[in-house]
Design a protein around this motif. Structure first.
Motif, PDB file in Angstrom:
ATOM      1  N   THR A 137       0.835  -1.140  -0.164  1.00 49.04           N
ATOM      2  CA  THR A 137      -0.180  -0.149  -0.031  1.00 49.04           C
ATOM      3  C   THR A 137       0.932   1.115  -0.206  1.00 49.04           C
ATOM      4  OG1 THR A 137      -1.734   0.964   1.090  1.00 49.04           O
ATOM      5  CG2 THR A 137      -0.215  -0.142   2.452  1.00 49.04           C
ATOM      6  N   GLY A 138       0.286   2.297  -0.333  1.00 50.26           N
ATOM      7  CA  GLY A 138       0.966   3.779  -0.326  1.00 50.26           C
ATOM      8  C   GLY A 138       0.294   4.579  -1.233  1.00 50.26           C
ATOM      9  N   TYR A 169      -3.726   1.364   3.377  1.00 48.85           N
ATOM     10  CA  TYR A 169      -2.992   2.066   4.582  1.00 48.85           C
ATOM     11  C   TYR A 169      -3.900   2.654   5.627  1.00 48.85           C
ATOM     12  CZ  TYR A 169      -3.181   6.550   2.563  1.00 48.85           C
ATOM     13  OH  TYR A 169      -3.902   7.515   2.130  1.00 48.85           O
ATOM     14  N   LEU A 185      -5.019  -0.439   8.522  1.00 50.09           N
ATOM     15  CA  LEU A 185      -4.380  -1.519   8.883  1.00 50.09           C
ATOM     16  C   LEU A 185      -4.759  -2.180  10.317  1.00 50.09           C
ATOM     17  CD1 LEU A 185      -0.730  -0.558   8.012  1.00 50.09           C
ATOM     18  CD2 LEU A 185      -2.389  -1.395   6.409  1.00 50.09           C
ATOM     19  N   PHE A 229       2.452  -6.124   6.184  1.00 51.71           N
ATOM     20  CA  PHE A 229       2.052  -4.731   5.462  1.00 51.71           C
ATOM     21  C   PHE A 229       3.238  -4.232   4.894  1.00 51.71           C
ATOM     22  CE2 PHE A 229      -1.301  -5.568   8.859  1.00 51.71           C
ATOM     23  CZ  PHE A 229      -2.269  -5.588   7.982  1.00 51.71           C
ATOM     24  N   ILE A 288       4.487  -0.628   3.268  1.00 47.56           N
ATOM     25  CA  ILE A 288       4.003   0.664   2.719  1.00 47.56           C
ATOM     26  C   ILE A 288       5.116   1.250   2.046  1.00 47.56           C
ATOM     27  CG2 ILE A 288       3.438   2.947   3.720  1.00 47.56           C
ATOM     28  CD1 ILE A 288       2.411   1.651   6.427  1.00 47.56           C
ATOM     29  N   VAL A 306       0.717   7.077   8.196  1.00 44.91           N
ATOM     30  CA  VAL A 306       2.152   6.117   8.297  1.00 44.91           C
ATOM     31  C   VAL A 306       2.537   6.313   9.649  1.00 44.91           C
ATOM     32  CG1 VAL A 306       4.293   5.833   7.540  1.00 44.91           C
ATOM     33  CG2 VAL A 306       2.455   6.166   5.851  1.00 44.91           C
ATOM     34  N   TRP A 344       0.912   4.454  12.312  1.00 44.82           N
ATOM     35  CA  TRP A 344       1.217   3.140  12.408  1.00 44.82           C
ATOM     36  C   TRP A 344       2.257   2.619  12.932  1.00 44.82           C
ATOM     37  CZ3 TRP A 344      -3.469   1.188  12.675  1.00 44.82           C
ATOM     38  CH2 TRP A 344      -4.401   1.457  11.885  1.00 44.82           C
ATOM     39  N   ILE A 394       4.642  -3.449  10.075  1.00 46.01           N
ATOM     40  CA  ILE A 394       4.669  -2.903   8.963  1.00 46.01           C
ATOM     41  C   ILE A 394       6.218  -2.898   8.324  1.00 46.01           C
ATOM     42  CG2 ILE A 394       2.649  -1.611   9.432  1.00 46.01           C
ATOM     43  CD1 ILE A 394       4.242   0.963   9.961  1.00 46.01           C
TER      44      ILE A 394
END
Length: 253
Positions: free
Chosen positions: A29-30, A112, A115, A127, A129, A171, A174, A182
């Motif tokens: 993801t991103g 993202y 999560l 995960f 990112i 981000v 997380w 992650i």
């Protein structure tokens, strides 16, 4: 973003829902145009991994369960339905489409956002990112045309900057909430040093290294994103092109 963070705060990844799923899908993801397709293709080149493409799993199913008018319900309030309405259906779809798959990689850029909800029901999930120099990332978004009605922030510089800052904030959230679950993949570092970064990526996914992960451009699988031409290039060509245009402050993809 603040509401989603509040809804997913305080979760303990070590103590998932009692009826959790033991499968271990890999979610990439991103931001769009950040290199997520390249990262997914490297992982999917592994003999034990099957690419699911961009399923939109989290954005659709999880969003519908968490959304409560103009805000979001806590994950704990919908934990049972996350399992029955989301995870079971998702894995049933995986089994139906790829019955022989040992492990899957799912590249959905908006994952993202969710999560915490995902890891509460699929605690073995991985995960990844993807991050990229924001100057290159946002310019690449700005100069491409997306499907009508999607990425509506993409055509205004202030909206682009706001969206990127919101992504970066999520981000960071997380990293605080689930730092061990992650992996941050550095697109620019991967282009500069493909083998070392690819090895680190594969290890973060819990996989043994295979040399074919650097031969991702030979893949015959379908690529349905704007990154088709880039991911069909070998890593050496990508590194050369990246170096020449970086000198001008641009990026090839």
């Amino acid at each position: 973003m603040a509401q989603l963070q509040s809804a997913q705060s305080g979760l303990d990844p070590a103590a998932p829902h009692p009826d959790h799923i033991k499968d271990a899908p890999i979610f990439v993801t991103g931001m769009p145009r950040s290199g997520t397709t390249l990262i997914e293709q490297i992982i999917a080149a592994h003999s034990n991994v099957t690419s699911m493409g961009e399923t939109g799993f989290a954005f659709g199913a999880v969003e519908r369960l968490l959304r409560d008018g103009n805000t979001y319900k806590p994950v704990s309030d919908v934990a049972d339905r996350l399992r029955s309405d989301v995870a079971d259906k998702y894995l049933a779809d995986v089994a139906a489409r790829y019955p022989a798959a040992k492990q899957t990689v799912d590249k959905s850029i908006q994952t993202y956002l969710y999560l915490g909800a995902i890891i509460s029901i699929i605690p073995n999930a991985k995960f990844v990112i993807v991050q990229r120099d924001p100057r290159d990332n946002l310019l690449s978004i700005y100069r491409n045309l997306f499907q009508a009605g999607t990425h509506r922030y993409a055509y205004d510089f202030e909206n682009l900057a706001d969206h990127y800052l919101a992504f970066r904030d999520m981000v960071s959230f997380w990293k605080q909430q689930m730092p061990d679950d992650i992996y941050i993949a550095d697109y620019d570092g991967l282009v500069r040093d493909p083998e070392d970064k690819a090895r680190a990526l594969i290890a973060a996914c819990g996989l043994e290294w295979q040399d074919q992960c650097l031969e991702f451009h030979r893949s015959t699988g379908a690529v349905k994103t704007l990154s088709l031409t880039q991911v069909r290039q070998p890593s050496t060509s990508r590194r050369k092109r990246h170096g020449s245009v970086m000198a001008m402050g641009l990026c090839p993809c």
